[in-house]
Design an enzyme around this catalytic site. Structure first.
Site, PDB file in Angstrom:
ATOM      1  N   GLY A  16      -9.455   0.599   5.098  1.00 27.25           N
ATOM      2  CA  GLY A  16     -10.655  -0.189   5.396  1.00 27.25           C
ATOM      3  C   GLY A  16     -11.921   0.432   4.851  1.00 27.25           C
ATOM      4  O   GLY A  16     -12.973   0.350   5.483  1.00 27.25           O
ATOM      5  N   ALA A  17     -11.830   1.044   3.673  1.00 31.77           N
ATOM      6  CA  ALA A  17     -13.008   1.711   3.104  1.00 31.77           C
ATOM      7  C   ALA A  17     -13.660   0.890   1.999  1.00 31.77           C
ATOM      8  O   ALA A  17     -14.506   1.402   1.264  1.00 31.77           O
ATOM      9  CB  ALA A  17     -12.631   3.094   2.587  1.00 31.77           C
ATOM     10  N   GLY A  20     -18.240  -1.813   5.028  1.00 28.30           N
ATOM     11  CA  GLY A  20     -18.603  -1.455   6.395  1.00 28.30           C
ATOM     12  C   GLY A  20     -18.500   0.016   6.749  1.00 28.30           C
ATOM     13  O   GLY A  20     -18.911   0.906   5.994  1.00 28.30           O
ATOM     14  N   GLY A  22     -15.933   2.019   7.132  1.00 30.68           N
ATOM     15  CA  GLY A  22     -15.037   2.843   6.306  1.00 30.68           C
ATOM     16  C   GLY A  22     -15.684   3.268   5.004  1.00 30.68           C
ATOM     17  O   GLY A  22     -15.554   4.429   4.582  1.00 30.68           O
ATOM     18  N   SER A 145     -12.658   0.609  19.742  1.00 30.37           N
ATOM     19  CA  SER A 145     -13.890  -0.123  20.084  1.00 30.37           C
ATOM     20  C   SER A 145     -14.030  -0.209  21.597  1.00 30.37           C
ATOM     21  O   SER A 145     -13.031  -0.256  22.331  1.00 30.37           O
ATOM     22  CB  SER A 145     -13.818  -1.538  19.519  1.00 30.37           C
ATOM     23  OG  SER A 145     -14.878  -2.321  20.032  1.00 30.37           O
ATOM     24  N   TYR A 172      -8.336  -9.318  20.239  1.00 32.20           N
ATOM     25  CA  TYR A 172      -8.949  -8.179  19.545  1.00 32.20           C
ATOM     26  C   TYR A 172      -9.098  -6.995  20.519  1.00 32.20           C
ATOM     27  O   TYR A 172      -8.779  -5.855  20.185  1.00 32.20           O
ATOM     28  CB  TYR A 172     -10.304  -8.591  18.980  1.00 32.20           C
ATOM     29  CG  TYR A 172     -11.080  -7.465  18.355  1.00 32.20           C
ATOM     30  CD1 TYR A 172     -10.679  -6.911  17.141  1.00 32.20           C
ATOM     31  CD2 TYR A 172     -12.209  -6.928  18.988  1.00 32.20           C
ATOM     32  CE1 TYR A 172     -11.384  -5.866  16.569  1.00 32.20           C
ATOM     33  CE2 TYR A 172     -12.913  -5.877  18.424  1.00 32.20           C
ATOM     34  CZ  TYR A 172     -12.501  -5.357  17.206  1.00 32.20           C
ATOM     35  OH  TYR A 172     -13.188  -4.303  16.651  1.00 32.20           O
TER      36      TYR A 172
HETATM   37  N1  LIG Z   1     -18.582  -3.725  13.262  1.00 33.16           N
HETATM   38  C1  LIG Z   1     -18.551  -3.412  14.556  1.00 33.16           C
HETATM   39  O1  LIG Z   1     -19.504  -3.675  15.333  1.00 33.16           O
HETATM   40  C2  LIG Z   1     -17.355  -2.704  15.133  1.00 33.16           C
HETATM   41  C3  LIG Z   1     -17.422  -2.290  16.489  1.00 33.16           C
HETATM   42  C4  LIG Z   1     -16.334  -1.627  17.029  1.00 33.16           C
HETATM   43  C5  LIG Z   1     -15.224  -1.349  16.242  1.00 33.16           C
HETATM   44  N2  LIG Z   1     -15.186  -1.761  14.917  1.00 33.16           N
HETATM   45  C6  LIG Z   1     -13.989  -1.435  14.140  1.00 33.16           C
HETATM   46  O2  LIG Z   1     -14.397  -0.791  12.949  1.00 33.16           O
HETATM   47  C7  LIG Z   1     -13.376  -0.938  11.965  1.00 33.16           C
HETATM   48  C8  LIG Z   1     -14.020  -1.298  10.642  1.00 33.16           C
HETATM   49  O3  LIG Z   1     -14.653  -2.562  10.779  1.00 33.16           O
HETATM   50  P1  LIG Z   1     -16.010  -2.947  10.044  1.00 33.16           P
HETATM   51  O4  LIG Z   1     -16.978  -3.338  11.099  1.00 33.16           O
HETATM   52  O5  LIG Z   1     -16.400  -1.918   9.045  1.00 33.16           O
HETATM   53  O6  LIG Z   1     -15.551  -4.332   9.355  1.00 33.16           O
HETATM   54  P2  LIG Z   1     -15.484  -4.818   7.831  1.00 33.16           P
HETATM   55  O7  LIG Z   1     -16.792  -4.598   7.150  1.00 33.16           O
HETATM   56  O8  LIG Z   1     -14.950  -6.215   7.922  1.00 33.16           O
HETATM   57  O9  LIG Z   1     -14.382  -3.879   7.167  1.00 33.16           O
HETATM   58  C9  LIG Z   1     -13.029  -4.009   7.498  1.00 33.16           C
HETATM   59  C10 LIG Z   1     -12.195  -3.253   6.497  1.00 33.16           C
HETATM   60  O10 LIG Z   1     -10.796  -3.438   6.829  1.00 33.16           O
HETATM   61  C11 LIG Z   1     -10.109  -3.911   5.677  1.00 33.16           C
HETATM   62  N3  LIG Z   1      -8.971  -4.757   6.010  1.00 33.16           N
HETATM   63  C12 LIG Z   1      -8.946  -5.812   6.860  1.00 33.16           C
HETATM   64  N4  LIG Z   1      -7.722  -6.390   6.849  1.00 33.16           N
HETATM   65  C13 LIG Z   1      -6.964  -5.684   5.980  1.00 33.16           C
HETATM   66  C14 LIG Z   1      -5.630  -5.781   5.517  1.00 33.16           C
HETATM   67  N5  LIG Z   1      -4.805  -6.749   5.941  1.00 33.16           N
HETATM   68  N6  LIG Z   1      -5.177  -4.875   4.618  1.00 33.16           N
HETATM   69  C15 LIG Z   1      -6.005  -3.905   4.142  1.00 33.16           C
HETATM   70  N7  LIG Z   1      -7.278  -3.751   4.533  1.00 33.16           N
HETATM   71  C16 LIG Z   1      -7.755  -4.639   5.431  1.00 33.16           C
HETATM   72  C17 LIG Z   1     -11.169  -4.694   4.898  1.00 33.16           C
HETATM   73  O11 LIG Z   1     -10.748  -4.855   3.569  1.00 33.16           O
HETATM   74  P3  LIG Z   1     -11.260  -6.103   2.635  1.00 33.16           P
HETATM   75  O12 LIG Z   1     -12.484  -5.600   1.919  1.00 33.16           O
HETATM   76  O13 LIG Z   1     -10.107  -6.346   1.723  1.00 33.16           O
HETATM   77  O14 LIG Z   1     -11.550  -7.261   3.544  1.00 33.16           O
HETATM   78  C18 LIG Z   1     -12.381  -3.789   5.067  1.00 33.16           C
HETATM   79  O15 LIG Z   1     -12.329  -2.705   4.168  1.00 33.16           O
HETATM   80  C19 LIG Z   1     -12.401  -1.980  12.516  1.00 33.16           C
HETATM   81  O16 LIG Z   1     -11.243  -1.311  13.003  1.00 33.16           O
HETATM   82  C20 LIG Z   1     -13.155  -2.619  13.658  1.00 33.16           C
HETATM   83  O17 LIG Z   1     -12.283  -3.075  14.668  1.00 33.16           O
HETATM   84  C21 LIG Z   1     -16.231  -2.431  14.362  1.00 33.16           C
END
Ligand SMILES: NC(=O)c1ccc[n+]([C@@H]2O[C@H](COP(=O)([O-])OP(=O)(O)OC[C@H]3O[C@@H](n4cnc5c(N)ncnc54)[C@H](OP(=O)(O)O)[C@@H]3O)[C@@H](O)[C@H]2O)c1
Length: 286
Positions: A16-17, A20, A22, A145, A172
């Site tokens: 997930g890098a 966001g 990552g 989370s 979720y």
């Molecule tokens: N944002 C928040 O407020 C928040 C709060 C609490 C926890 N989190 C957690 O933080 C983590 C990162 O989320 P984020 O907020 O940075 O969201 P994000 O910007 O949507 O990034 C998500 C990442 O996961 C990858 N991903 C999703 N599905 C995938 C798959 N099937 N195979 C490979 N890669 C996949 C995406 O790749 P693509 O570029 O290919 O889509 C992207 O790199 C998650 O675990 C989320 O639950 C986020």
């Protein structure tokens, strides 16, 4: 066991890098001299992320491995590729995650949120464990989370056939609870090996999260954006867990803003943690 001595020079496999939290973490870790390997499902988005990391951390060598974490075959192939390429893997970051407003199934017939957010980290970690334990000291960090609060693992409805609802938010929360229970049981199993396992809450972070769920969700995210922290702030605890010597003193912990915090009662249920491990093993049976 040699001291940790920071992340410089260490191989860091991060999911997930491409966006966001990552991506922000990969940039900061590269700046600190780590050798990041991005796990990405899209080669184009990976190439874009590599450019951003190299621009921000001049001279960084960044590798890419391709995998769709929704597919167990793809996760297994990822583990094979990683082990073939790297004799040592000192850090595994399970960060990829998503929310789905409607119930969908993975290629393995598993509800998609559970497949991506919980089973992929479970499978990738367990297959890579021999390489991690041979690379000690080593660290495993999973992005959970505070959305886990209020959730329970639906052991009698693991595929959310009866309990789906609320535009995927309750589901979720279950997967984020699973991240913590997985970490607790993993840490118990790894006690004394030199591999630690921790997880964290990044806060509410302005990322691309939820963009896959249509206009309404995108508008909702845009409206709440002013209340969210930036991606670098969201990645701060992740970077700290990976890089700092201090963080190595704890295993099985749930962190927020570089502090150990108490998760929900459900997340402290050791019987549920060991039961989740057993059912997850069954769900990834090849
Ligand atoms: N944002 C928040 O407020 C928040 C709060 C609490 C926890 N989190 C957690 O933080 C983590 C990162 O989320 P984020 O907020 O940075 O969201 P994000 O910007 O949507 O990034 C998500 C990442 O996961 C990858 N991903 C999703 N599905 C995938 C798959 N099937 N195979 C490979 N890669 C996949 C995406 O790749 P693509 O570029 O290919 O889509 C992207 O790199 C998650 O675990 C989320 O639950 C986020």
């Amino acid at each position: 066991m040699p001291p940790w001595g920071g992340v410089a020079g260490k191989r860091v496999l991060i999911t997930g890098a491409t966006r966001g939290i990552g991506l922000a973490a990969a940039i900061e870790l590269a700046r600190r001299g780590a050798q990041p390997t991005l796990v990405a499902r899209s080669e184009a988005r990976a190439a874009d992320a590599v450019s951003q990391i190299q621009a921000a951390a001049g001279g960084a060598t960044v590798d890419v491995l391709t995998a769709d974490l929704a597919s167990q075959a793809s996760v297994r192939q990822l583990a094979v590729d990683a082990q073939a390429r790297y004799p040592r893997i000192q850090v595994l970051i399970n960060n990829a995650g998503a929310i789905y407003a409607s119930r969908q199934l993975s290629p393995d017939g598993i509800e998609l949120t559970w497949a991506v957010n919980h089973l992929a980290p479970f499978l990738l970690t367990t297959v890579l464990l021999p390489r991690l334990t041979a690379s000690t000291p080593a660290r495993i960090v999973t992005t959970s989370s505070d959305a886990h609060r209020g959730a329970q693992i639906p052991f009698d409805d693991l595929n959310a056939q009866r309990t789906w609802g609320g535009f995927g938010f309750p589901r979720y929360g279950q997967t984020k609870l699973a991240n913590i229970l997985f970490t607790v049981e993993l840490a118990r199993r790894l006690a004394g090996t030199g591999v630690t396992a921790n997880c964290f809450h990044p806060g509410f972070v302005a990322t691309g999260f939820n963009r896959n769920n249509g206009l309404l969700m995108r508008v909702g995210m845009a409206i709440s954006r002013p209340f969210a922290r930036g991606a670098s702030k969201g990645a701060q605890t992740l970077v700290w867990l990976v890089d700092s010597d201090t963080a190595g003193a704890t295993t099985g912990g749930y962190f927020f803003d570089e502090r150990l915090v108490t998760p929900s009662a459900a997340a402290q249920d050791r019987e549920a943690a060991s039961r989740l491990w057993r059912v997850s093993e069954a769900q990834v049976q090849a």
